[in-house]
Design a protein around this motif. Structure first.
Motif, PDB file in Angstrom:
ATOM      1  N   SER A  14       0.802  -1.158  -0.089  1.00 55.96           N
ATOM      2  CA  SER A  14      -0.148   0.128   0.232  1.00 55.96           C
ATOM      3  C   SER A  14       0.995   1.169  -0.004  1.00 55.96           C
ATOM      4  CB  SER A  14      -0.764  -0.177   1.187  1.00 55.96           C
ATOM      5  OG  SER A  14      -1.532   1.399   1.397  1.00 55.96           O
ATOM      6  N   ALA A  58       2.114  -2.975  -4.922  1.00 66.59           N
ATOM      7  CA  ALA A  58       1.198  -3.915  -5.262  1.00 66.59           C
ATOM      8  C   ALA A  58       0.780  -4.881  -4.095  1.00 66.59           C
ATOM      9  CB  ALA A  58       2.155  -4.666  -6.368  1.00 66.59           C
ATOM     10  N   SER A  59      -0.433  -5.142  -4.142  1.00 75.05           N
ATOM     11  CA  SER A  59      -0.995  -5.781  -2.986  1.00 75.05           C
ATOM     12  C   SER A  59      -1.506  -7.246  -3.659  1.00 75.05           C
ATOM     13  CB  SER A  59      -2.485  -4.940  -2.746  1.00 75.05           C
ATOM     14  OG  SER A  59      -3.204  -6.157  -1.840  1.00 75.05           O
ATOM     15  N   ARG A 116      -5.294  -7.013  -3.521  1.00 78.17           N
ATOM     16  CA  ARG A 116      -5.897  -6.309  -4.484  1.00 78.17           C
ATOM     17  C   ARG A 116      -5.437  -6.141  -5.846  1.00 78.17           C
ATOM     18  NH1 ARG A 116      -5.754  -3.606   0.317  1.00 78.17           N
ATOM     19  NH2 ARG A 116      -3.703  -2.330  -0.414  1.00 78.17           N
ATOM     20  N   THR A 117      -4.093  -6.830  -6.150  1.00 81.93           N
ATOM     21  CA  THR A 117      -3.528  -6.671  -7.304  1.00 81.93           C
ATOM     22  C   THR A 117      -2.853  -7.921  -7.517  1.00 81.93           C
ATOM     23  OG1 THR A 117      -1.754  -5.408  -6.692  1.00 81.93           O
ATOM     24  CG2 THR A 117      -3.592  -4.230  -7.644  1.00 81.93           C
ATOM     25  N   ASP A 137      -2.410 -10.327  -9.749  1.00 80.98           N
ATOM     26  CA  ASP A 137      -1.601 -10.583 -11.130  1.00 80.98           C
ATOM     27  C   ASP A 137      -0.163  -9.816 -10.954  1.00 80.98           C
ATOM     28  OD1 ASP A 137      -3.414 -12.621 -11.666  1.00 80.98           O
ATOM     29  OD2 ASP A 137      -4.808 -11.305 -12.834  1.00 80.98           O
ATOM     30  N   LYS A 138      -0.536  -8.539 -10.658  1.00 77.24           N
ATOM     31  CA  LYS A 138       0.893  -7.535 -10.660  1.00 77.24           C
ATOM     32  C   LYS A 138       1.923  -8.088  -9.876  1.00 77.24           C
ATOM     33  CE  LYS A 138       2.076  -2.673 -10.001  1.00 77.24           C
ATOM     34  NZ  LYS A 138       1.429  -1.334  -9.548  1.00 77.24           N
TER      35      LYS A 138
END
Length: 153
Positions: A13, A39-40, A43-44, A46-47
């Protein structure tokens, strides 16, 4: 940084940036080039997967992962890379960071994540530099110098 990054820093975050300045400042002081991404794991995902999986081929040698609460980021990153991962559990308002700490240190066998203290961003930078120093003499010398400075203080 101008040089090829050898440390990758990932945090879950933007709110982790202020604490992680201790890490980036120390890496800069030690002359260790790094890259930083937010990058979480939740929440993300794939990233996170793409970033972690490609880290070694981009020249990264050590990863520092900072996350709070259900701090799965370090473990998720470790699952997708052969590189060593150092976790920085972030202090939280709910449980003071104990939730983050326990999420990082209780990794299953085969997916290790080294872990520093809650909000231990500076130590994460020093430890990453020590890992680099195991095979790169220029970073080992930086740690020797740091320890000499600490002994003189």
């Amino acid at each position: 940084m101008a040089d090829q990054p050898v440390v990758g820093i990932i945090m879950g975050s933007k709110s982790d940036l202020a604490t992680m300045e201790g890490c980036t400042n120390e890496l800069e002081r030690l002359g260790v080039p790094y890259e930083l991404v937010i990058a979480s794991a939740h929440r993300t995902p794939d990233k996170v997967h793409r970033w972690a999986e490609s880290a070694a081929e981009r020249g990264i040698k050590v990863i520092i992962a900072a996350a709070g609460k259900a701090a799965h980021l370090g473990g998720v990153v470790a699952a997708f890379t052969p590189l060593p991962v150092v976790g920085v559990p972030m202090k939280t308002s709910d449980l003071g960071g104990m939730d983050s700490l326990l999420s990082m240190v209780q990794m299953p066998s085969g997916v290790p994540v080294a872990c520093v203290a809650i909000n231990g961003a500076k130590n994460a930078a020093i430890y990453a530099t020590q890992i680099l120093g195991a095979s790169l003499p220029e970073y080992r010398e930086k740690i020797v110098q740091l320890k000499a400075e600490m002994a003189d203080a």
